[in-house]
Design a protein around this motif. Structure first.
Motif, mmCIF file in Angstrom:
data_model
loop_
_atom_site.group_PDB
_atom_site.id
_atom_site.type_symbol
_atom_site.label_atom_id
_atom_site.label_comp_id
_atom_site.label_asym_id
_atom_site.label_seq_id
_atom_site.Cartn_x
_atom_site.Cartn_y
_atom_site.Cartn_z
ATOM 1 N N THR A 130 2.727 -29.268 -39.001
ATOM 2 C CA THR A 130 2.126 -28.971 -40.291
ATOM 3 C C THR A 130 1.121 -30.065 -40.621
ATOM 4 O OG1 THR A 130 3.731 -30.234 -41.596
ATOM 5 C CG2 THR A 130 4.296 -27.940 -41.054
ATOM 6 N N ALA A 131 0.153 -29.738 -41.471
ATOM 7 C CA ALA A 131 -0.887 -30.708 -41.834
ATOM 8 C C ALA A 131 -0.274 -31.944 -42.475
ATOM 9 C CB ALA A 131 -1.891 -30.048 -42.782
ATOM 10 N N GLU A 132 0.705 -31.749 -43.344
ATOM 11 C CA GLU A 132 1.326 -32.875 -44.049
ATOM 12 C C GLU A 132 2.105 -33.763 -43.082
ATOM 13 O OE1 GLU A 132 4.598 -33.692 -47.621
ATOM 14 O OE2 GLU A 132 3.739 -31.688 -47.351
ATOM 15 N N ASP A 133 2.892 -33.137 -42.203
ATOM 16 C CA ASP A 133 3.686 -33.922 -41.251
ATOM 17 C C ASP A 133 2.782 -34.695 -40.293
ATOM 18 O OD1 ASP A 133 6.026 -33.061 -42.374
ATOM 19 O OD2 ASP A 133 6.454 -31.545 -40.842
ATOM 20 N N PHE A 134 1.741 -34.039 -39.816
ATOM 21 C CA PHE A 134 0.857 -34.712 -38.870
ATOM 22 C C PHE A 134 0.144 -35.888 -39.535
ATOM 23 C CE2 PHE A 134 -3.195 -35.432 -36.742
ATOM 24 C CZ PHE A 134 -2.772 -35.594 -35.429
ATOM 25 N N ARG A 135 -0.336 -35.672 -40.751
ATOM 26 C CA ARG A 135 -1.030 -36.759 -41.457
ATOM 27 C C ARG A 135 -0.101 -37.947 -41.660
ATOM 28 N NH1 ARG A 135 -1.636 -38.926 -46.543
ATOM 29 N NH2 ARG A 135 -3.762 -39.683 -47.051
ATOM 30 N N ARG A 136 1.118 -37.693 -42.078
ATOM 31 C CA ARG A 136 2.064 -38.772 -42.329
ATOM 32 C C ARG A 136 2.346 -39.552 -41.036
ATOM 33 N NH1 ARG A 136 5.555 -36.006 -44.577
ATOM 34 N NH2 ARG A 136 6.851 -35.490 -42.767
ATOM 35 N N THR A 137 2.569 -38.833 -39.950
ATOM 36 C CA THR A 137 2.844 -39.494 -38.673
ATOM 37 C C THR A 137 1.620 -40.258 -38.179
ATOM 38 O OG1 THR A 137 4.453 -37.791 -38.085
ATOM 39 C CG2 THR A 137 3.562 -39.118 -36.289
ATOM 40 N N LEU A 138 0.440 -39.648 -38.316
ATOM 41 C CA LEU A 138 -0.775 -40.294 -37.825
ATOM 42 C C LEU A 138 -1.072 -41.584 -38.586
ATOM 43 C CD1 LEU A 138 -3.188 -40.207 -35.925
ATOM 44 C CD2 LEU A 138 -4.405 -38.860 -37.650
ATOM 45 N N LEU A 139 -0.917 -41.552 -39.899
ATOM 46 C CA LEU A 139 -1.147 -42.766 -40.679
ATOM 47 C C LEU A 139 -0.140 -43.845 -40.321
ATOM 48 C CD1 LEU A 139 -2.017 -41.369 -44.229
ATOM 49 C CD2 LEU A 139 -3.583 -42.294 -42.509
ATOM 50 N N SER A 140 1.104 -43.449 -40.121
ATOM 51 C CA SER A 140 2.135 -44.413 -39.740
ATOM 52 C C SER A 140 1.818 -45.049 -38.392
ATOM 53 C CB SER A 140 3.498 -43.710 -39.690
ATOM 54 O OG SER A 140 4.495 -44.585 -39.203
ATOM 55 N N GLN A 141 1.423 -44.244 -37.423
ATOM 56 C CA GLN A 141 1.116 -44.756 -36.093
ATOM 57 C C GLN A 141 -0.169 -45.582 -36.081
ATOM 58 O OE1 GLN A 141 3.166 -44.560 -33.323
ATOM 59 N NE2 GLN A 141 4.556 -43.856 -34.934
ATOM 60 N N THR A 142 -1.107 -45.215 -36.935
ATOM 61 C CA THR A 142 -2.347 -45.988 -37.032
ATOM 62 C C THR A 142 -2.071 -47.364 -37.609
ATOM 63 O OG1 THR A 142 -3.667 -43.967 -37.284
ATOM 64 C CG2 THR A 142 -4.691 -46.030 -37.983
ATOM 65 N N ARG A 143 -1.227 -47.429 -38.630
ATOM 66 C CA ARG A 143 -0.842 -48.731 -39.182
ATOM 67 C C ARG A 143 -0.183 -49.592 -38.110
ATOM 68 N NH1 ARG A 143 -0.823 -49.030 -44.939
ATOM 69 N NH2 ARG A 143 0.453 -50.912 -44.733
ATOM 70 N N LEU A 144 0.689 -48.978 -37.323
ATOM 71 C CA LEU A 144 1.378 -49.706 -36.266
ATOM 72 C C LEU A 144 0.358 -50.216 -35.230
ATOM 73 C CD1 LEU A 144 4.115 -50.528 -34.989
ATOM 74 C CD2 LEU A 144 4.098 -48.315 -33.820
ATOM 75 N N ALA A 145 -0.588 -49.360 -34.825
ATOM 76 C CA ALA A 145 -1.582 -49.756 -33.837
ATOM 77 C C ALA A 145 -2.475 -50.884 -34.332
ATOM 78 C CB ALA A 145 -2.444 -48.552 -33.447
ATOM 79 N N LEU A 146 -2.653 -50.953 -35.659
ATOM 80 C CA LEU A 146 -3.505 -51.990 -36.252
ATOM 81 C C LEU A 146 -2.726 -53.236 -36.634
ATOM 82 C CD1 LEU A 146 -5.786 -49.740 -38.492
ATOM 83 C CD2 LEU A 146 -6.360 -50.793 -36.296
ATOM 84 N N GLY A 147 -1.435 -53.270 -36.330
ATOM 85 C CA GLY A 147 -0.628 -54.437 -36.643
ATOM 86 C C GLY A 147 -0.349 -54.602 -38.117
#
Length: 204
Positions: free
Chosen positions: A181-198
């Motif tokens: 779903t758009a909401e689930d994907f956005r939430r996961t993507l933002l979480s993983q992006t934060r992790l990738a950026l330290g």
């Protein structure tokens, strides 16, 4: 022949409206199945008018794909210009990409598909990808310069990972799959992006 030389100038504002109809038809029918007759019907013009405007069917479709991709790149640049904070800017760019219309995403996929077999489009797609990527890379680089981001790799690595995810999610969307779903994907993507950026997890 360079892509820029395949753009004709006849037609003015009417030609621009017909080009929008070509983008709509391309998104709905695909590159191989879009004919002069389809675009003529959608744009309310004669086939001879299309031939005058664009020359060949292929040149019309190439210009339609260029128009769609250029508009998306310009929209990203405009969104980036509204926010100075690197993380909030990156979120804006992600949301702009995720919020693009299905028509835009279908046209992009057709552009990529055509580029697999057309060297000219493949070369042009590399230019588009670099322009699409630039505001994301600038946001990440700004964040690193300010000490807000400490990516595990380089800024380029973080941006490549993010853009591959954004491009990949277009496929289930245009196929109308139920997940993600758009909401689930956005939430996961933002979480993983934060992790990738330290960055620390949101809310921590």
């Amino acid at each position: 022949m360079p892509t820029t030389q395949r753009t004709r100038r006849a037609g003015g504002a009417r030609r621009e409206a017909v080009l929008e109809a070509a983008v709509d038809t391309l998104a709905a029918r695909g590159y191989e199945n879009t004919r002069f007759a389809d675009v003529a019907a959608a744009g309310g013009v004669a086939i001879s008018t299309l031939q005058n405007y664009f020359g060949s069917r292929e040149d019309m479709l190439i210009e339609a794909m260029r128009r769609s991709t250029d508009a998306e790149v310009a929209a990203l640049a405009a969104a980036a210009a509204t926010e100075q904070d690197p993380w909030r800017r990156l979120v804006l760019l992600i949301d702009r990409s995720l919020g693009s219309t299905e028509r835009t995403q279908q046209a992009l996929i057709e552009f990529w598909r055509a580029g697999i077999r057309d060297a000219e489009l493949r070369d042009y797609s590399a230019q588009v990808w670099a322009r699409y990527r630039e505001p994301f890379l600038r946001a990440v680089t700004d964040g690193c310069d300010r000490g807000a981001f400490t990516p595990h790799g380089t800024p380029d690595d973080a941006v490549d990972l993010l853009l591959v995810a954004l491009a990949g999610v277009m496929i289930p969307r245009v196929l109308h799959h139920a997940a993600p779903t758009a909401e689930d994907f956005r939430r996961t993507l933002l979480s993983q992006t934060r992790l990738a950026l330290g960055m620390p997890p949101a809310g921590s």
